[in-house]
Motif scaffolding. Structure first.
Motif, short mmCIF file in Angstrom:
data_model
loop_
_atom_site.label_atom_id
_atom_site.label_comp_id
_atom_site.label_asym_id
_atom_site.label_seq_id
_atom_site.Cartn_x
_atom_site.Cartn_y
_atom_site.Cartn_z
N VAL A 55 -33.68 -23.07 -29.57
CA VAL A 55 -33.33 -23.04 -31.00
C VAL A 55 -34.26 -23.95 -31.78
CG1 VAL A 55 -30.88 -22.54 -30.58
CG2 VAL A 55 -31.65 -24.93 -30.68
N PRO A 56 -34.45 -23.67 -33.07
CA PRO A 56 -35.21 -24.60 -33.93
C PRO A 56 -34.33 -25.80 -34.26
CG PRO A 56 -34.43 -22.73 -35.21
CD PRO A 56 -34.04 -22.44 -33.79
N PHE A 57 -34.94 -26.98 -34.23
CA PHE A 57 -34.19 -28.20 -34.54
C PHE A 57 -35.15 -29.11 -35.32
CE2 PHE A 57 -32.12 -32.30 -33.68
CZ PHE A 57 -30.80 -31.96 -33.96
N GLY A 58 -35.00 -29.11 -36.63
CA GLY A 58 -35.98 -29.79 -37.47
C GLY A 58 -37.32 -29.12 -37.28
N PRO A 59 -38.38 -29.90 -37.09
CA PRO A 59 -39.70 -29.29 -36.91
C PRO A 59 -39.95 -28.81 -35.47
CG PRO A 59 -39.89 -31.68 -36.89
CD PRO A 59 -38.44 -31.37 -37.18
N ARG A 60 -38.98 -29.09 -34.58
CA ARG A 60 -39.19 -28.81 -33.16
C ARG A 60 -38.43 -27.58 -32.70
NH1 ARG A 60 -37.29 -33.93 -30.03
NH2 ARG A 60 -35.74 -34.02 -31.71
N LYS A 61 -38.78 -27.11 -31.52
CA LYS A 61 -37.98 -26.12 -30.79
C LYS A 61 -37.38 -26.83 -29.59
CE LYS A 61 -41.11 -22.32 -32.02
NZ LYS A 61 -42.04 -21.28 -31.49
N VAL A 62 -36.07 -26.78 -29.47
CA VAL A 62 -35.40 -27.49 -28.38
C VAL A 62 -34.47 -26.53 -27.64
CG1 VAL A 62 -35.50 -29.69 -29.59
CG2 VAL A 62 -33.46 -28.26 -29.81
N GLU A 63 -34.17 -26.91 -26.41
CA GLU A 63 -33.21 -26.15 -25.63
C GLU A 63 -31.80 -26.60 -25.99
OE1 GLU A 63 -34.18 -26.70 -21.54
OE2 GLU A 63 -36.11 -25.68 -21.68
N GLY A 64 -30.85 -25.75 -25.69
CA GLY A 64 -29.46 -26.09 -25.96
C GLY A 64 -28.52 -25.21 -25.16
N TYR A 65 -27.23 -25.48 -25.31
CA TYR A 65 -26.19 -24.76 -24.58
C TYR A 65 -25.22 -24.15 -25.59
CZ TYR A 65 -27.89 -27.87 -20.91
OH TYR A 65 -28.68 -28.58 -20.03
N VAL A 66 -24.96 -22.86 -25.45
CA VAL A 66 -23.99 -22.20 -26.33
C VAL A 66 -22.59 -22.66 -25.94
CG1 VAL A 66 -22.99 -20.01 -27.05
CG2 VAL A 66 -25.46 -20.20 -26.70
N ILE A 67 -21.88 -23.24 -26.87
CA ILE A 67 -20.53 -23.70 -26.63
C ILE A 67 -19.49 -22.68 -27.09
CG2 ILE A 67 -18.84 -25.51 -27.21
CD1 ILE A 67 -21.06 -26.42 -25.35
N ARG A 68 -19.76 -22.04 -28.25
CA ARG A 68 -18.78 -21.09 -28.79
C ARG A 68 -19.49 -20.01 -29.58
NH1 ARG A 68 -13.49 -22.79 -32.28
NH2 ARG A 68 -15.01 -23.93 -33.54
N LEU A 69 -18.92 -18.80 -29.55
CA LEU A 69 -19.39 -17.67 -30.35
C LEU A 69 -18.47 -17.49 -31.55
CD1 LEU A 69 -20.15 -15.16 -27.44
CD2 LEU A 69 -21.72 -16.78 -28.54
N LEU A 70 -19.05 -17.16 -32.70
CA LEU A 70 -18.28 -17.04 -33.93
C LEU A 70 -18.57 -15.71 -34.62
CD1 LEU A 70 -19.11 -20.57 -35.41
CD2 LEU A 70 -17.04 -19.96 -34.17
N SER A 71 -17.56 -15.18 -35.26
CA SER A 71 -17.77 -13.97 -36.07
C SER A 71 -18.10 -14.33 -37.51
CB SER A 71 -16.52 -13.09 -36.04
OG SER A 71 -15.40 -13.80 -36.54
N GLN A 72 -17.74 -15.56 -37.93
CA GLN A 72 -18.04 -15.99 -39.29
C GLN A 72 -18.12 -17.51 -39.34
OE1 GLN A 72 -14.78 -14.43 -41.55
NE2 GLN A 72 -13.28 -15.81 -40.65
N THR A 73 -18.65 -18.04 -40.42
CA THR A 73 -18.79 -19.48 -40.60
C THR A 73 -18.70 -19.81 -42.08
OG1 THR A 73 -20.21 -21.40 -40.25
CG2 THR A 73 -21.31 -19.32 -40.68
N ASP A 74 -18.29 -21.03 -42.37
CA ASP A 74 -18.20 -21.47 -43.76
C ASP A 74 -19.51 -22.06 -44.26
OD1 ASP A 74 -15.54 -20.73 -43.83
OD2 ASP A 74 -14.84 -22.71 -43.17
N LEU A 75 -20.49 -22.23 -43.39
CA LEU A 75 -21.75 -22.82 -43.80
C LEU A 75 -22.55 -21.86 -44.67
CD1 LEU A 75 -22.87 -24.47 -40.44
CD2 LEU A 75 -21.98 -25.64 -42.47
N PRO A 76 -23.32 -22.36 -45.63
CA PRO A 76 -24.18 -21.49 -46.44
C PRO A 76 -25.23 -20.81 -45.55
CG PRO A 76 -23.96 -23.66 -47.45
CD PRO A 76 -23.37 -23.77 -46.08
#
Length: 760
Positions: A55-76
C-alpha cells in the motif's frame, strides 16, 4: 494501542457484502502508527482478512496486513488511496492466528505488527525469499513418431540425444545437462520447433533431506502408556483437556506423543510438537518421519530462510499436518488444530526475552482454548508451577513412574570432590569417574560427560590483586577458549587476547580458573588416546545442521564419548550409552536465583536419564562439592516428589513463587546517568501509585531500587526497581508496572517482568 477487534466476528460481518475498502495494519513497528488505515480495494482485486498487501503510505510503498473488509466508509474519498497489490494469492494469516496476535499484543504491550510478525517467516517481509523453481522438459503433446523427429535433427546430434533422453519421460534441466552436456542452445531450438515443451515446478527446500527414512513398526505399549492414552484419547475426541505428563526418563513418553498425534490425524486434525532445544529436533523428526512419512514439517531458527519459508508454506497449504520445532513453532499456521505437545515443559527456552516477550507454553494453552484442541505438557522434571497446578486440579496429572520393559533406573554414585582434593586429586575427574570411563571404554560402550560451561577456563584472575578480566561491554567475566587462544564474552560475543600481566597491578600472577567443555575434551583425549570423542556446545554447533551432524556421528558410533553442555542433558536416546558423568553438579546450584536448586535438580536428573536406556544397565557418576544438598540427593534417587516437597517448603518459608511474586522494572540505557535517573523517576511513580492505593501497599514484602545483578550487558547499563509481592499480585499493580514500561523514556528502555526467567 489502537482498536481491538474480534477477527472471527469481523470475517463473519464481512461475508456476503460488496467489498470496496479494507483496513490495513502497516509494516511499521511504532506506537504512532499502531492503528488501522483505510484503503480502497481496486476493481478485480480479491482480498481476504489476513492477506498481505502493498500500500502507499506517505511518499513510500509499504507492506501491510488486511485486518477487515468494508463495503463503505465515512472517510472522504479524496483521502483514500488504493491498495497497490496483494503480496500472495492467499491470506498469509488465518483468522485464529490474527486473534492470537491481538492477544499477544495485549499481553506484551507491543505494537500489533510486532505480534503479527511472529506468525510468518521473517524473510517473507520485503520479498527477501521466493519459491525455488526448476525447469523441466518433455516431448510435446501430439508427437507420435519419435523416430521421425529424431531423424529430422540428423544434422544436430545433441538435439537427437535430447529427444532420445526425453523419450523415457520428462527430465529436469539438471538431469539433461548430466546426460547431454550443455543442452541450452539445443533445447531452445527444439522448443522453438514445437518438439519440446518447457515448464517449471517448485522445488521444496527440505530440512534434514539427507536423513535416512526407515519405516518402523509400532512397539507394544506398556501398561502405563495404555493407561495414559486412555485418558488422552477421549479428550482428543472432545477437543479439550489439559494434561501434565510426568514420566521418568526412559518411560516412553515419546511413544505416547506418537500415538496421540496419530489419533489426532485420524480425526482429520493437525498437531504441533514443541521441543526446547534445536539439538533435540533432529532426533524427534527422525522418530516422527519413521512413523508418519512426509506428514511432518520442521520449524526452528537454525533452518535456512528457504527451508523455513517452504516448510511454513507446506503447513499453510495443509500438505504437512504435524509440525515439530522449537519455541517459534507454536505459531505454525495449522488449520483444524487438535493437539499441542510441549516436551520438556520445564525448560526456560520456551520463554522469549525479546519484544514481543511471550511464553510458548502460555501461547500453546491459548491456542488450544481458542481452537478447541488438547494440550499436553510433559517432562521427567516438571516445573514447580506446573506440578503445583496439576496437584490443585488445574490440569490432569498423568504419571509414568517406570521405564519401559521393566528396565531399571541407572545406578547413581555421588562423589564428594572435597575428599578428592584432600586426597591429592586436583584433576577434573574423580577416581570413581576415571575408573567408570575405563570400564565403559573396555566394554566397547559409549559415555556422555556433562558440564554446563563451555570454553576452556571460565575466568582469568590475577592472584596478586584479585582482578578478574571482564568484558568492556558487559559486567561479566570473559571465558578463555584455548583452541583460538582468545577470551570471549558469552553475552555479547566480544573477544580479546588474554593479558600477560595484570591490567590493574601489573603483576605477573595471571592464572586461569574453572573448567569448561574444552578443558574436559582435552582431559579425555589425554586419558584415552585413540578413542574418538565429540564436543557439543554453542561453539561447535554454530553452523547449519551441526546439531544433526554431531548427534548422527555419535549415534552411529563414530565417537565413543560425547562431551557437552545442557544441550546433551535431555531428550536424547542412544542405546549404547551406559555411563554418564556429571563433571560439576554445583555449577548452577549457587547462582543468585531462587530457582537454582530446581534447575540443578532438573539438569542432573535429566542428564542421568541418558544412561542405560537399552539392555545394558546404566551408571551415573555425579561429582559435587555439596553431596548432602537436598536437590543433589533427590536427583541421585530420581525422586521428583521428594524434591518438590522440600523445595516447596523452602519457597514457602522464604516467600518465593508460587507463594509470592517477584516483579521488577528493568531499565537499560547506554548512559549510566540516564539509567539511574529513569530508575528514580520510576520509583517516584510507584510511590505515588501506592500512596493512592494504600491497600495495595500491603502486598509489598520487599522493595529495592538498585543496580541489576549484572550491571552492564552489550554496552547497556542495567538498573532495576524490584518488588516482592505477597500471594498473587493485584491486577492494578501489574497494570501500573506495564503502563510504566510502555512510556517512551528518553534514551532508556524499560521492561516489566513478573517472575522473570533470569534474575540477572
Amino acid at each position: 494501542m489502537g482498536k481491538r477487534y474480534n477477527i472471527l466476528q469481523i470475517i463473519a460481518e464481512s461475508g456476503g457484502e460488496q467489498v470496496a475498502y479494507c483496513e490495513v495494519i502497516v509494516e511499521i513497528a511504532h506506537e504512532q502508527v499502531d492503528r488501522v488505515f483505510t484503503y480502497r480495494v481496486p476493481q478485480g482485486l480479491v482480498l481476504q482478512p489476513g492477506t498481505r498487501v502493498l500500500v502507499p503510505f506517505g511518499p513510500r510503498k509499504v507492506e501491510g496486513y488486511v485486518i477487515r473488509l468494508l463495503s463503505q466508509t465515512d472517510l472522504p474519498e479524496a483521502r483514500i488511496k488504493d491498495v497497490l497489490s496483494a503480496l500472495e494469492g492467499y491470506p498469509a494469516l488465518l483468522p485464529h492466528m490474527m486473534e492470537l496476535a491481538l492477544w499477544i499484543r495485549d499481553r506484551s504491550h507491543c505494537p500489533l505488527v510486532e505480534a503479527l510478525r511472529l506468525m510468518i517467516p521473517a524473510q517473507m517481509r520485503g520479498g527477501r525469499i521466493r519459491e525455488r523453481t526448476q525447469a523441466w522438459y518433455a516431448l510435446s503433446d501430439g508427437i507420435e513418431d519419435i523416430d521421425a523427429c529424431v531423424e529430422s535433427q540428423r544434422r544436430a546430434p545433441k538435439r537427437q540425444r535430447i529427444l532420445r533422453a526425453l523419450q523415457g519421460g520428462p527430465l529436469s534441466g539438471e538431469l539433461l545437462a548430466q546426460q547431454v552436456g550443455e543442452p541450452g542452445e539445443a533445447l531452445r531450438a527444439l522448443c522453438e520447433q514445437g518438439l519440446v515443451e518447457r515448464y517449471t515446478e517448485e522445488v521444496l527446500r527440505r530440512p534434514y533431506a539427507e536423513m535416512e527414512l526407515r519405516a518402523i513398526q509400532d512397539p507394544p505399549l506398556t501398561e502405563e502408556q495404555q493407561r495414559v492414552l486412555a485418558e488422552i484419547y477421549p479428550a482428543l475426541e472432545g477437543g479439550e483437556g489439559r494434561f501434565l505428563l510426568h514420566g521418568v526418563t526412559g518411560s516412553g513418553k515419546t511413544e505416547v506423543y506418537i500415538r496421540a498425534v496419530r489419533r489426532c490425524l485420524q480425526r482429520g486434525k493437525t498437531a504441533i510438537v514443541l521441543v526446547p532445544e534445536i539439538a533435540l529436533t533432529p532426533q524427534m523428526v527422525e522418530w516422527f518421519r519413521s512413523r508418519f512419512g512426509q506428514e511432518g514439517a520442521v520449524l526452528h531458527s537454525r533452518l535456512t530462510p528457504g527451508q523455513r519459508f517452504d516448510e511454513w508454506r507446506r503447513v499453510r497449504r495443509g500438505e504437512a499436518r504435524v509440525v515439530i520445532g522449537a519455541r517459534s513453532a507454536v505459531f505454525a499456521p495449522t488449520e483444524d488444530l487438535g493437539l499441542i505437545i510441549v516436551d520438556e515443559e520445564h525448560e526456560t527456552t520456551y520463554l522469549s526475552d525479546r519484544t514481543p516477550r511471550y511464553d510458548a507454553r502460555e501461547v500453546a494453552a491459548n491456542r488450544c482454548d481458542r481452537e478447541e484442541a488438547t494440550l499436553i505438557l510433559a517432562s521427567a522434571t516438571p516445573g514447580m508451577g506446573s506440578f503445583a497446578r496439576a496437584l490443585e486440579g488445574d490440569m490432569t496429572l498423568l504419571e509414568m513412574p517406570n521405564r519401559v520393559l521393566g528396565r531399571p533406573m541407572p545406578s547413581v554414585q555421588l562423589v564428594d570432590m572435597r575428599e578428592e582434593l584432600r586426597g591429592g586429586n586436583k584433576s577434573i575427574f574423580s577416581g570413581a569417574l576415571m575408573e567408570a570411563l575405563r570400564d565403559c571404554m573396555r566394554r566397547g560402550e559409549q559415555a556422555m560427560l556433562f558440564i554446563n560451561r563451555r570454553g576452556y577456563n571460565t575466568f582469568v584472575k590475577c592472584r596478586e590483586c584479585g582482578y578478574v578480566v571482564k568484558c568492556a561491554q558487559c559486567d561479566i567475566s570473559m571465558t578463555y577458549h584455548q583452541a583460538s587462544q582468545i577470551m570471549r564474552c558469552h553475552y555479547c560475543g566480544a573477544q580479546k587476547e588474554p593479558p600477560q600481566t595484570c591490567p590493574a597491578c601489573s603483576g605477573v600472577s595471571i592464572r586461569y580458573f574453572g573448567a569448561g567443555t574444552q578443558m574436559v575434551e582435552e582431559a579425555v583425549k589425554k586419558a584415552f588416546p585413540g578413542i574418538p570423542a565429540l564436543r557439543m556446545d554453542n561453539d561447535t554447533t554454530r553452523s547449519r545442521d551441526a546439531h544433526y551432524d554431531l548427534l548422527s556421528r555419535f549415534g552411529k558410533g563414530e565417537a565413543r564419548i560425547l562431551i557437552g553442555t545442557q544441550m546433551i542433558a535431555k531428550g536424547l536416546d542412544f542405546p549404547n550409552v551406559t555411563l554418564v558423568g556429571v563433571v560439576a553438579a554445583d555449577s548452577t546450584l549457587n547462582l543468585p536465583d531462587y530457582r537454582a536448586a530446581e534447575r540443578t535438580f532438573q539438569l542432573v536428573t535429566q542428564v542421568a536419564g541418558r544412561a542405560g536406556r537399552a539392555q545394558a544397565p546404566g551408571q551415573v557418576v555425579v561429582q559435587t562439592y555439596e553431596p548432602d544438598h537436598y536437590c543433589i540427593q533427590a536427583a541421585s534417587r530420581q525422586d521428583y516428589r521428594a524434591f518438590f516437597a522440600e523445595e516447596m517448603t523452602f519457597r514457602r518459608r522464604l516467600a518465593y513463587p508460587p507463594y509470592a511474586a517477584l516483579c521488577r522494572l528493568l531499565i537499560e540505557s547506554p548512559d549510566e546517568d540516564t539509567a539511574r535517573h529513569t530508575l528514580q523517576a520510576l520509583q517516584g511513580q510507584m510511590e505515588a501509585f501506592f500512596h493512592r492505593h494504600p491497600g495495595l501497599r500491603g502486598q509489598v514484602l520487599m522493595e529495592e531500587a538498585t543496580e541489576a545483578p549484572v550491571k552492564l550487558i552489550r554496552g547497556k547499563f542495567r538498573y532495576q526497581l524490584f518488588y516482592k509481592l505477597a500471594g498473587k499480585p493485584a491486577e492494578e499493580t501489574l497494570q501500573k508496572l506495564s503502563e510504566l514500561s510502555r512510556i517512551d523514556w528518553q534514551r532508556a528502555q524499560v521492561y516489566a517482568e513478573v517472575n522473570p526467567v533470569s534474575m540477572m
